[in-house]
Design a protein around this motif. Structure first.
Motif, PDB file in Angstrom:
ATOM      1  N   ASP A 145       0.809  -1.222   0.000  1.00  0.00           N
ATOM      2  CA  ASP A 145       0.000   0.000   0.000  1.00  0.00           C
ATOM      3  C   ASP A 145       0.836   1.262   0.000  1.00  0.00           C
ATOM      4  OD1 ASP A 145       1.025   0.056   2.560  1.00  0.00           O
ATOM      5  OD2 ASP A 145      -0.930   0.081   3.576  1.00  0.00           O
ATOM      6  N   GLY A 146       2.141   1.103  -0.044  1.00  0.00           N
ATOM      7  CA  GLY A 146       3.044   2.251  -0.070  1.00  0.00           C
ATOM      8  C   GLY A 146       3.250   2.919   1.263  1.00  0.00           C
ATOM      9  N   GLY A 147       2.588   2.447   2.317  1.00  0.00           N
ATOM     10  CA  GLY A 147       2.674   3.114   3.607  1.00  0.00           C
ATOM     11  C   GLY A 147       3.867   2.734   4.440  1.00  0.00           C
ATOM     12  N   THR A 148       4.482   1.582   4.154  1.00  0.00           N
ATOM     13  CA  THR A 148       5.617   1.107   4.942  1.00  0.00           C
ATOM     14  C   THR A 148       6.759   0.726   4.019  1.00  0.00           C
ATOM     15  OG1 THR A 148       4.124   0.214   6.630  1.00  0.00           O
ATOM     16  CG2 THR A 148       6.398  -0.565   6.667  1.00  0.00           C
ATOM     17  N   LEU A 149       7.962   1.103   4.424  1.00  0.00           N
ATOM     18  CA  LEU A 149       9.187   0.689   3.752  1.00  0.00           C
ATOM     19  C   LEU A 149       9.931  -0.244   4.692  1.00  0.00           C
ATOM     20  CD1 LEU A 149      11.004   1.382   1.185  1.00  0.00           C
ATOM     21  CD2 LEU A 149      12.253   2.901   2.735  1.00  0.00           C
ATOM     22  N   TYR A 150      10.441  -1.352   4.148  1.00  0.00           N
ATOM     23  CA  TYR A 150      11.194  -2.327   4.936  1.00  0.00           C
ATOM     24  C   TYR A 150      12.662  -2.245   4.528  1.00  0.00           C
ATOM     25  CZ  TYR A 150       6.475  -4.028   5.679  1.00  0.00           C
ATOM     26  OH  TYR A 150       5.132  -4.104   5.996  1.00  0.00           O
ATOM     27  N   VAL A 151      13.546  -2.085   5.511  1.00  0.00           N
ATOM     28  CA  VAL A 151      14.971  -1.890   5.249  1.00  0.00           C
ATOM     29  C   VAL A 151      15.770  -2.941   6.006  1.00  0.00           C
ATOM     30  CG1 VAL A 151      16.908  -0.281   5.366  1.00  0.00           C
ATOM     31  CG2 VAL A 151      14.587   0.600   5.039  1.00  0.00           C
ATOM     32  N   SER A 152      16.563  -3.732   5.281  1.00  0.00           N
ATOM     33  CA  SER A 152      17.457  -4.687   5.938  1.00  0.00           C
ATOM     34  C   SER A 152      18.786  -4.009   6.244  1.00  0.00           C
ATOM     35  CB  SER A 152      17.678  -5.920   5.062  1.00  0.00           C
ATOM     36  OG  SER A 152      18.200  -5.561   3.788  1.00  0.00           O
ATOM     37  N   GLN A 153      19.381  -4.384   7.365  1.00  0.00           N
ATOM     38  CA  GLN A 153      20.632  -3.772   7.820  1.00  0.00           C
ATOM     39  C   GLN A 153      21.584  -4.853   8.321  1.00  0.00           C
ATOM     40  OE1 GLN A 153      20.235  -1.143  11.197  1.00  0.00           O
ATOM     41  NE2 GLN A 153      22.248  -0.214  10.910  1.00  0.00           N
ATOM     42  N   ARG A 154      22.830  -4.765   7.884  1.00  0.00           N
ATOM     43  CA  ARG A 154      23.849  -5.691   8.359  1.00  0.00           C
ATOM     44  C   ARG A 154      24.050  -5.515   9.857  1.00  0.00           C
ATOM     45  NH1 ARG A 154      27.568  -8.714   5.958  1.00  0.00           N
ATOM     46  NH2 ARG A 154      27.246  -7.753   3.921  1.00  0.00           N
ATOM     47  N   GLY A 155      24.520  -6.570  10.500  1.00  0.00           N
ATOM     48  CA  GLY A 155      24.797  -6.502  11.923  1.00  0.00           C
ATOM     49  C   GLY A 155      25.989  -5.621  12.227  1.00  0.00           C
ATOM     50  N   PRO A 156      26.163  -5.233  13.501  1.00  0.00           N
ATOM     51  CA  PRO A 156      27.305  -4.382  13.883  1.00  0.00           C
ATOM     52  C   PRO A 156      28.628  -5.040  13.532  1.00  0.00           C
ATOM     53  CG  PRO A 156      26.197  -5.300  15.821  1.00  0.00           C
ATOM     54  CD  PRO A 156      25.331  -5.611  14.653  1.00  0.00           C
ATOM     55  N   MET A 157      29.631  -4.195  13.245  1.00  0.00           N
ATOM     56  CA  MET A 157      30.890  -4.697  12.700  1.00  0.00           C
ATOM     57  C   MET A 157      32.086  -4.283  13.557  1.00  0.00           C
ATOM     58  SD  MET A 157      30.220  -3.918   8.632  1.00  0.00           S
ATOM     59  CE  MET A 157      30.269  -2.157   8.918  1.00  0.00           C
ATOM     60  N   HIS A 158      33.080  -5.183  13.573  1.00  0.00           N
ATOM     61  CA  HIS A 158      34.370  -4.915  14.210  1.00  0.00           C
ATOM     62  C   HIS A 158      35.435  -5.559  13.338  1.00  0.00           C
ATOM     63  CE1 HIS A 158      37.733  -5.094  17.067  1.00  0.00           C
ATOM     64  NE2 HIS A 158      37.073  -4.213  17.798  1.00  0.00           N
ATOM     65  N   TYR A 159      36.517  -4.839  13.072  1.00  0.00           N
ATOM     66  CA  TYR A 159      37.474  -5.325  12.076  1.00  0.00           C
ATOM     67  C   TYR A 159      38.183  -6.603  12.504  1.00  0.00           C
ATOM     68  CZ  TYR A 159      41.476  -3.468  14.736  1.00  0.00           C
ATOM     69  OH  TYR A 159      42.428  -3.217  15.696  1.00  0.00           O
ATOM     70  N   LYS A 160      38.142  -6.946  13.788  1.00  0.00           N
ATOM     71  CA  LYS A 160      38.814  -8.153  14.259  1.00  0.00           C
ATOM     72  C   LYS A 160      37.849  -9.313  14.517  1.00  0.00           C
ATOM     73  CE  LYS A 160      42.919  -6.149  16.445  1.00  0.00           C
ATOM     74  NZ  LYS A 160      43.694  -6.025  17.703  1.00  0.00           N
ATOM     75  N   GLN A 161      36.539  -9.079  14.376  1.00  0.00           N
ATOM     76  CA  GLN A 161      35.567 -10.107  14.723  1.00  0.00           C
ATOM     77  C   GLN A 161      34.483 -10.211  13.664  1.00  0.00           C
ATOM     78  OE1 GLN A 161      34.429 -10.339  18.908  1.00  0.00           O
ATOM     79  NE2 GLN A 161      35.797  -8.623  19.371  1.00  0.00           N
ATOM     80  N   LYS A 162      33.739 -11.317  13.734  1.00  0.00           N
ATOM     81  CA  LYS A 162      32.631 -11.500  12.813  1.00  0.00           C
ATOM     82  C   LYS A 162      31.524 -10.515  13.147  1.00  0.00           C
ATOM     83  CE  LYS A 162      33.354 -16.437  11.946  1.00  0.00           C
ATOM     84  NZ  LYS A 162      32.737 -17.792  12.038  1.00  0.00           N
ATOM     85  N   PRO A 163      30.802 -10.028  12.124  1.00  0.00           N
ATOM     86  CA  PRO A 163      29.691  -9.107  12.398  1.00  0.00           C
ATOM     87  C   PRO A 163      28.622  -9.763  13.261  1.00  0.00           C
ATOM     88  CG  PRO A 163      30.251  -9.124  10.064  1.00  0.00           C
ATOM     89  CD  PRO A 163      31.001 -10.252  10.685  1.00  0.00           C
ATOM     90  N   GLY A 164      27.917  -8.939  14.014  1.00  0.00           N
ATOM     91  CA  GLY A 164      26.815  -9.432  14.818  1.00  0.00           C
ATOM     92  C   GLY A 164      25.559  -9.625  13.988  1.00  0.00           C
TER      93      GLY A 164
END
Length: 354
Positions: A145-164
């Motif tokens: 219906d155009g009223g809602t937009l759904y946005v996917s987002q990557r998990g938090p990141m750290h250069y030494k660890q896998k993303p959350g």
């Protein structure tokens, strides 16, 4: 404009230089090429097929949207969106009046008729440990219906660890505010896709393809038995009876899924072994899906896939003179593929459909 007239107009488009002036004749075999400034173009087609919207990265590191007239190839307007943060994801409302661009930690709302930015909204802060960075937006879809937009987002990141773990955000398009957040099972995700009818939404994650009710959103379950756990790219047939999933550039494989039962109807091999396939799209009449194979040097290919069988249709598949494609859109009369030459010249390959 009728379907036949639109195809004739597409065949008459000339190759344009960055300023929108005529530069050369059309490409052979029915394909035409429009060139505008920028790199990594993401094309979208207006509902009537008369306008191409091109989201691209300019030479100064900014992002812009250009409106291109299909009949003449002329650039009718340009809207600047600010400096590139991460990578462009774009979606057009069903009526074509709003263009949404997610990039890094921001969402930009564009009025397509007025050629103006209506709002630039920061993604809600993502909970994360100290010294971790918030993940970027990965994809978006407009509700039925155009009223809602759904946005996917990557998990938090750290250069030494896998993303959350990542998350999916909901955005109220009338009030232009984010209204909610639900967790995803893994850090990686593709663009959400809304099933025609608007009640259900699917999203490919690196832990499987998830089925959600759009109300909430509320998790229904996960599709089991897919060929891979990395099928980021999804497309629904226009009647909502088939879901096409490709492996997000990880392999040559994919699946046809029955959304009535959330089961795999058929595993499909879309290209020779060793190839990679991405960017699932649906044709307007429901008989075809499309996907991109772009690992052959200077020969990206748009694969035509029989929606009933999952078999590639070689005589309808099209080779494009690009090493890889940055975007693919399906209009009522044509496929539009985006590529660039490395010199901030974006090329739009317009290929009339049979």
């Amino acid at each position: 404009m009728s379907r036949r007239m639109r195809i004739a107009a597409l065949a008459a488009v000339v190759v344009l230089g960055p300023t929108g002036t005529a530069a050369a004749q059309a490409a052979p075999a029915g394909e035409t090429v429009v060139t505008v400034s920028g790199e990594r173009p993401v094309p979208l087609v207006s509902p009537d097929g008369g306008t191409l919207y091109v989201v691209a990265v300019e030479s100064d590191g900014s992002v812009s949207v250009k409106a291109v007239d299909v009949r003449t190839g002329a650039t009718r307007g340009r809207v600047g969106l600010g400096a590139l943060e991460w990578g462009v994801n774009a979606a057009l409302s069903a009526d074509g009046s709003r263009l949404y661009v997610a990039d890094g930690q921001r969402l930009v709302v564009v009025d397509t008729a007025g050629r103006a930015v209506l709002a630039t909204v920061a993604l809600p802060d993502q909970p994360r440990p100290a010294r971790w960075s918030a993940g970027p937006a990965l994809g978006l879809a407009v509700g039925a219906d155009g009223g809602t937009l759904y946005v996917s987002q990557r998990g938090p990141m750290h250069y030494k660890q896998k993303p959350g773990p990542g998350r999916m955000l909901t955005f109220d398009t009338a009030r232009r505010v984010f209204t909610g957040s639900v967790p995803l099972p893994s850090s990686g995700a593709g663009a959400p896709v809304v099933r025609p009818g608007g009640r259900d939404l699917y999203i490919g994650t690196s832990s499987g393809i998830q089925h959600w009710r759009t109300a909430g959103p509320t998790l229904v379950g996960t599709v089991t038995g897919t060929v891979s756990a990395a099928e980021f790219d999804l497309a629904f047939s226009p009647d909502g009876t088939r879901l096409f999933a490709v492996d997000g550039g990880s392999s040559d494989r994919g699946d046809l899924i029955d959304p009535a039962t959330d089961t795999v109807s058929r595993h499909v091999t879309l290209a020779p072994e060793g190839s990679t396939v991405n960017t699932a799209r649906a044709g307007a009449d429901g008989s075809r899906f499309y996907a991109v194979k772009d690992n052959a040097p200077n020969k990206a290919q748009i694969l035509s896939v029989d929606a009933a069988t999952g078999e590639t249709v070689p005589e309808e598949s099209t080779t494009v003179a690009e090493e890889q494609l940055s975007g693919l859109a399906v209009g009522p009369d044509a496929l539009v593929a985006g590529g660039s030459d490395g010199g901030y010249r974006a090329r739009l390959h317009v290929i009339p459909l049979p």
